[in-house]
Design a protein around this motif. Structure first.
Motif, PDB file in Angstrom:
ATOM      1  N   ALA A   1       0.830  -1.208   0.000  1.00  0.00           N
ATOM      2  CA  ALA A   1       0.000   0.000   0.000  1.00  0.00           C
ATOM      3  C   ALA A   1       0.868   1.263   0.000  1.00  0.00           C
ATOM      4  O   ALA A   1       1.978   1.277   0.530  1.00  0.00           O
ATOM      5  CB  ALA A   1      -0.904   0.001   1.221  1.00  0.00           C
ATOM      6  N   ILE A   2       0.333   2.299  -0.587  1.00  0.00           N
ATOM      7  CA  ILE A   2       1.015   3.599  -0.584  1.00  0.00           C
ATOM      8  C   ILE A   2       0.633   4.330   0.698  1.00  0.00           C
ATOM      9  O   ILE A   2      -0.539   4.417   1.054  1.00  0.00           O
ATOM     10  CB  ILE A   2       0.610   4.428  -1.820  1.00  0.00           C
ATOM     11  CG1 ILE A   2       1.035   3.707  -3.101  1.00  0.00           C
ATOM     12  CG2 ILE A   2       1.215   5.824  -1.745  1.00  0.00           C
ATOM     13  CD1 ILE A   2       0.512   4.342  -4.372  1.00  0.00           C
ATOM     14  N   THR A   3       1.643   4.817   1.399  1.00  0.00           N
ATOM     15  CA  THR A   3       1.399   5.584   2.621  1.00  0.00           C
ATOM     16  C   THR A   3       1.835   7.028   2.412  1.00  0.00           C
ATOM     17  O   THR A   3       2.736   7.311   1.621  1.00  0.00           O
ATOM     18  CB  THR A   3       2.161   4.998   3.827  1.00  0.00           C
ATOM     19  OG1 THR A   3       3.556   5.009   3.534  1.00  0.00           O
ATOM     20  CG2 THR A   3       1.709   3.579   4.125  1.00  0.00           C
TER      21      THR A   3
ATOM     22  N   SER B   1       4.782  10.405  -0.306  1.00  0.00           N
ATOM     23  CA  SER B   1       3.977   9.212  -0.593  1.00  0.00           C
ATOM     24  C   SER B   1       4.952   8.122  -0.989  1.00  0.00           C
ATOM     25  O   SER B   1       5.836   8.349  -1.813  1.00  0.00           O
ATOM     26  CB  SER B   1       3.010   9.471  -1.752  1.00  0.00           C
ATOM     27  OG  SER B   1       2.044  10.417  -1.391  1.00  0.00           O
ATOM     28  N   SER B   2       4.789   6.921  -0.418  1.00  0.00           N
ATOM     29  CA  SER B   2       5.721   5.846  -0.722  1.00  0.00           C
ATOM     30  C   SER B   2       5.056   4.493  -0.544  1.00  0.00           C
ATOM     31  O   SER B   2       4.190   4.324   0.309  1.00  0.00           O
ATOM     32  CB  SER B   2       6.936   5.932   0.200  1.00  0.00           C
ATOM     33  OG  SER B   2       7.825   4.865  -0.037  1.00  0.00           O
ATOM     34  N   ASP B   3       5.500   3.557  -1.375  1.00  0.00           N
ATOM     35  CA  ASP B   3       5.067   2.170  -1.203  1.00  0.00           C
ATOM     36  C   ASP B   3       6.205   1.323  -0.638  1.00  0.00           C
ATOM     37  O   ASP B   3       6.119   0.116  -0.575  1.00  0.00           O
ATOM     38  CB  ASP B   3       4.563   1.583  -2.526  1.00  0.00           C
ATOM     39  CG  ASP B   3       5.695   1.253  -3.488  1.00  0.00           C
ATOM     40  OD1 ASP B   3       6.791   1.854  -3.381  1.00  0.00           O
ATOM     41  OD2 ASP B   3       5.490   0.397  -4.366  1.00  0.00           O
TER      42      ASP B   3
ATOM     43  N   ASP C   1       0.188  10.166  -4.738  1.00  0.00           N
ATOM     44  CA  ASP C   1      -0.094   8.728  -4.855  1.00  0.00           C
ATOM     45  C   ASP C   1      -0.114   8.311  -6.326  1.00  0.00           C
ATOM     46  O   ASP C   1       0.396   7.238  -6.684  1.00  0.00           O
ATOM     47  CB  ASP C   1      -1.435   8.382  -4.213  1.00  0.00           C
ATOM     48  CG  ASP C   1      -1.413   8.458  -2.696  1.00  0.00           C
ATOM     49  OD1 ASP C   1      -0.328   8.691  -2.110  1.00  0.00           O
ATOM     50  OD2 ASP C   1      -2.490   8.293  -2.092  1.00  0.00           O
TER      51      ASP C   1
ATOM     52  N   GLN D   1       2.075   5.495  -8.152  1.00  0.00           N
ATOM     53  CA  GLN D   1       1.439   4.416  -8.917  1.00  0.00           C
ATOM     54  C   GLN D   1       1.980   4.368 -10.339  1.00  0.00           C
ATOM     55  O   GLN D   1       2.177   3.291 -10.898  1.00  0.00           O
ATOM     56  CB  GLN D   1      -0.086   4.575  -8.927  1.00  0.00           C
ATOM     57  CG  GLN D   1      -0.801   3.379  -9.508  1.00  0.00           C
ATOM     58  CD  GLN D   1      -0.542   2.097  -8.721  1.00  0.00           C
ATOM     59  OE1 GLN D   1      -0.715   2.050  -7.514  1.00  0.00           O
ATOM     60  NE2 GLN D   1      -0.107   1.043  -9.420  1.00  0.00           N
TER      61      GLN D   1
END
Length: 111
Positions: A2-4, A30-32, A92, A96
């Motif tokens: 998930a992206i946080t 934002s990072s996965d 995000d 993605q």
């Protein structure tokens, strides 16, 4: 994964005399865990130390200051929460896009 989204305040400049904050340095990442995209800047603040709602530097929390940041990001008729969500959605999408690009490309040789 998930992206946080992680918002933070890295520094603030304030007046020693009354504790008024006049400059805030902030960022949002934002990072996965593999890919990331960030947004950040500095917010110039005006304050009135005689106002009943004034909070001096020593009594501020990061949450208080991030509230100022979210408010500063408002476009049009947005609320502060909507502005925050817009920035997060934009970052995000950038993460993605990196994920999608990595999933559609490969390197190596076929033998």
């Amino acid at each position: 994964m998930a992206i946080t989204n992680t918002w933070s305040v890295s520094d603030m400049q304030h007046m020693d005399s009354d504790g008024g904050v006049f400059l805030v340095y902030w960022s949002m990442v934002s990072s996965d865990g593999t890919y990331s995209a960030s947004e950040g800047g500095k917010l110039r603040c005006e304050y009135d130390a005689s106002s009943p709602s004034f909070v001096p530097y020593a009594d501020l929390t990061e949450s208080d200051v991030l509230g100022w940041v979210y408010t500063s990001l408002i476009e049009g008729d947005e609320t502060a929460d909507e502005a925050k969500a817009r920035v997060e959605a934009d970052r995000d999408a950038k993460v993605q896009k990196q994920i999608d690009a990595a999933a559609t490309t490969a390197s190596g040789v076929p033998w």
